[in-house]
Scaffold this motif. Structure first.
Motif, PDB file in Angstrom:
ATOM      1  N   CYS A 117      15.590  50.787  43.835  1.00 31.81           N
ATOM      2  CA  CYS A 117      16.521  51.429  43.439  1.00 31.81           C
ATOM      3  C   CYS A 117      16.593  52.301  41.906  1.00 31.81           C
ATOM      4  O   CYS A 117      15.610  51.350  40.396  1.00 31.81           O
ATOM      5  CB  CYS A 117      17.400  49.838  42.730  1.00 31.81           C
ATOM      6  SG  CYS A 117      19.085  50.100  42.088  1.00 31.81           S
ATOM      7  N   SER A 118      17.564  52.548  41.296  1.00 27.89           N
ATOM      8  CA  SER A 118      17.563  53.913  40.342  1.00 27.89           C
ATOM      9  C   SER A 118      18.228  53.109  39.249  1.00 27.89           C
ATOM     10  O   SER A 118      18.222  53.529  38.017  1.00 27.89           O
ATOM     11  CB  SER A 118      18.004  55.010  41.161  1.00 27.89           C
ATOM     12  OG  SER A 118      16.548  55.711  41.772  1.00 27.89           O
ATOM     13  N   GLU A 119      19.347  52.732  39.484  1.00 27.78           N
ATOM     14  CA  GLU A 119      19.932  51.733  38.774  1.00 27.78           C
ATOM     15  C   GLU A 119      19.427  50.513  38.231  1.00 27.78           C
ATOM     16  O   GLU A 119      19.411  49.996  37.164  1.00 27.78           O
ATOM     17  CB  GLU A 119      21.106  50.991  39.448  1.00 27.78           C
ATOM     18  CG  GLU A 119      21.986  52.658  39.819  1.00 27.78           C
ATOM     19  CD  GLU A 119      22.473  53.255  38.206  1.00 27.78           C
ATOM     20  OE1 GLU A 119      23.148  52.647  37.630  1.00 27.78           O
ATOM     21  OE2 GLU A 119      22.045  54.853  38.055  1.00 27.78           O
ATOM     22  N   CYS A 120      18.654  49.382  38.722  1.00 26.18           N
ATOM     23  CA  CYS A 120      18.395  47.970  38.372  1.00 26.18           C
ATOM     24  C   CYS A 120      16.816  47.949  38.048  1.00 26.18           C
ATOM     25  O   CYS A 120      16.037  46.530  37.910  1.00 26.18           O
ATOM     26  CB  CYS A 120      19.226  46.610  38.962  1.00 26.18           C
ATOM     27  SG  CYS A 120      18.686  47.240  41.167  1.00 26.18           S
ATOM     28  N   ASN A 121      16.301  48.808  38.974  1.00 24.21           N
ATOM     29  CA  ASN A 121      14.836  48.666  39.459  1.00 24.21           C
ATOM     30  C   ASN A 121      14.412  47.403  40.242  1.00 24.21           C
ATOM     31  O   ASN A 121      12.972  47.072  39.880  1.00 24.21           O
ATOM     32  CB  ASN A 121      13.939  48.585  37.970  1.00 24.21           C
ATOM     33  CG  ASN A 121      12.345  49.251  38.043  1.00 24.21           C
ATOM     34  OD1 ASN A 121      12.282  49.683  39.006  1.00 24.21           O
ATOM     35  ND2 ASN A 121      11.445  48.743  37.406  1.00 24.21           N
ATOM     36  N   TYR A 180      18.925  53.425  46.218  1.00 23.03           N
ATOM     37  CA  TYR A 180      20.134  52.456  45.030  1.00 23.03           C
ATOM     38  C   TYR A 180      19.473  51.003  46.215  1.00 23.03           C
ATOM     39  O   TYR A 180      19.076  51.265  47.219  1.00 23.03           O
ATOM     40  CB  TYR A 180      21.178  52.982  45.496  1.00 23.03           C
ATOM     41  CG  TYR A 180      21.120  54.513  44.379  1.00 23.03           C
ATOM     42  CD1 TYR A 180      21.337  54.429  43.315  1.00 23.03           C
ATOM     43  CD2 TYR A 180      21.638  55.288  45.567  1.00 23.03           C
ATOM     44  CE1 TYR A 180      21.345  55.231  42.178  1.00 23.03           C
ATOM     45  CE2 TYR A 180      21.623  56.667  43.865  1.00 23.03           C
ATOM     46  CZ  TYR A 180      21.603  56.468  42.737  1.00 23.03           C
ATOM     47  OH  TYR A 180      21.475  57.590  42.161  1.00 23.03           O
ATOM     48  N   CYS A 181      19.723  50.034  46.027  1.00 24.44           N
ATOM     49  CA  CYS A 181      19.128  48.746  46.739  1.00 24.44           C
ATOM     50  C   CYS A 181      21.422  48.727  47.471  1.00 24.44           C
ATOM     51  O   CYS A 181      21.798  49.054  46.846  1.00 24.44           O
ATOM     52  CB  CYS A 181      19.533  47.910  45.448  1.00 24.44           C
ATOM     53  SG  CYS A 181      20.544  47.714  44.112  1.00 24.44           S
ATOM     54  N   SER A 182      21.205  47.427  48.078  1.00 24.68           N
ATOM     55  CA  SER A 182      22.016  47.157  48.749  1.00 24.68           C
ATOM     56  C   SER A 182      23.330  46.829  47.564  1.00 24.68           C
ATOM     57  O   SER A 182      24.827  47.135  47.615  1.00 24.68           O
ATOM     58  CB  SER A 182      21.987  45.738  49.482  1.00 24.68           C
ATOM     59  OG  SER A 182      20.910  46.209  50.479  1.00 24.68           O
ATOM     60  N   THR A 183      22.917  46.754  46.480  1.00 22.75           N
ATOM     61  CA  THR A 183      24.176  45.548  45.620  1.00 22.75           C
ATOM     62  C   THR A 183      24.821  46.965  44.541  1.00 22.75           C
ATOM     63  O   THR A 183      25.883  47.870  45.139  1.00 22.75           O
ATOM     64  CB  THR A 183      24.323  44.982  44.191  1.00 22.75           C
ATOM     65  OG1 THR A 183      23.412  43.824  44.785  1.00 22.75           O
ATOM     66  CG2 THR A 183      24.390  45.128  43.124  1.00 22.75           C
TER      67      THR A 183
END
Length: 147
Positions: A16-20, A115-118
């Motif tokens: 995920c580009s936001e949280c890794n 991006y992940c589900s979150t």
């Protein structure tokens, strides 16, 4: 004594580009092989895997914003294996990703990031928005592609 497992798989998952964290889980298990997480399974999970998996085939184990194939996965042929490897090797092509996964494995074609589900901020109706507000349906049973 724990059974010795032949862990043979290819991990194609992207971060995920936001949280890794993983945007999705994309793992191809080889014939006569077990997935990476099998090493931590209990007797029941191993027994089910061995009962329901055809050890002569490749299997795709998938989990993403729009769904999952479970611990066993689904059998795939050599052509699909090659397509998966080519698709999840940079540079990424949104058309090829969409051909393989309805939810695009967490990929936003506008941002060109995973991006992940979150971070897809998925609604109860299966519609999600990436952190930059680009929206799409992540559920193959929901239509149309609107909020």
């Amino acid at each position: 004594m724990k059974k010795l497992l032949n862990i043979k798989s290819i991990i194609l998952s992207q971060k995920c580009s936001e949280c890794n964290n993983w945007a999705s889980k994309i793992e191809i298990t080889e014939p006569n092989g077990y997935p990476q997480e099998a090493a931590s399974w209990g007797t029941k999970e191993l027994s089910n895997y061995e009962k329901y998996r055809n050890f002569d085939s490749y299997y795709l184990i998938y989990s993403g914003p729009g769904g999952s194939s479970g611990n066993i996965g689904n059998p795939i042929d050599e052509e699909t294996k090659t397509a998966l490897i080519n698709t999840f090797t940079e540079p990424f092509n949104s058309i090829k990703i969409k051909e393989l996964f309805y939810d695009m494995a967490g990929y936003c074609s506008v941002c060109q990031k995973f991006y992940c589900s979150t971070h897809w901020n998925t609604s109860a109706y299966g519609y999600g928005k990436c952190p930059n507000g680009h929206g799409k349906s992540l559920d193959p049973h929901w239509s149309p592609d609107i909020e």
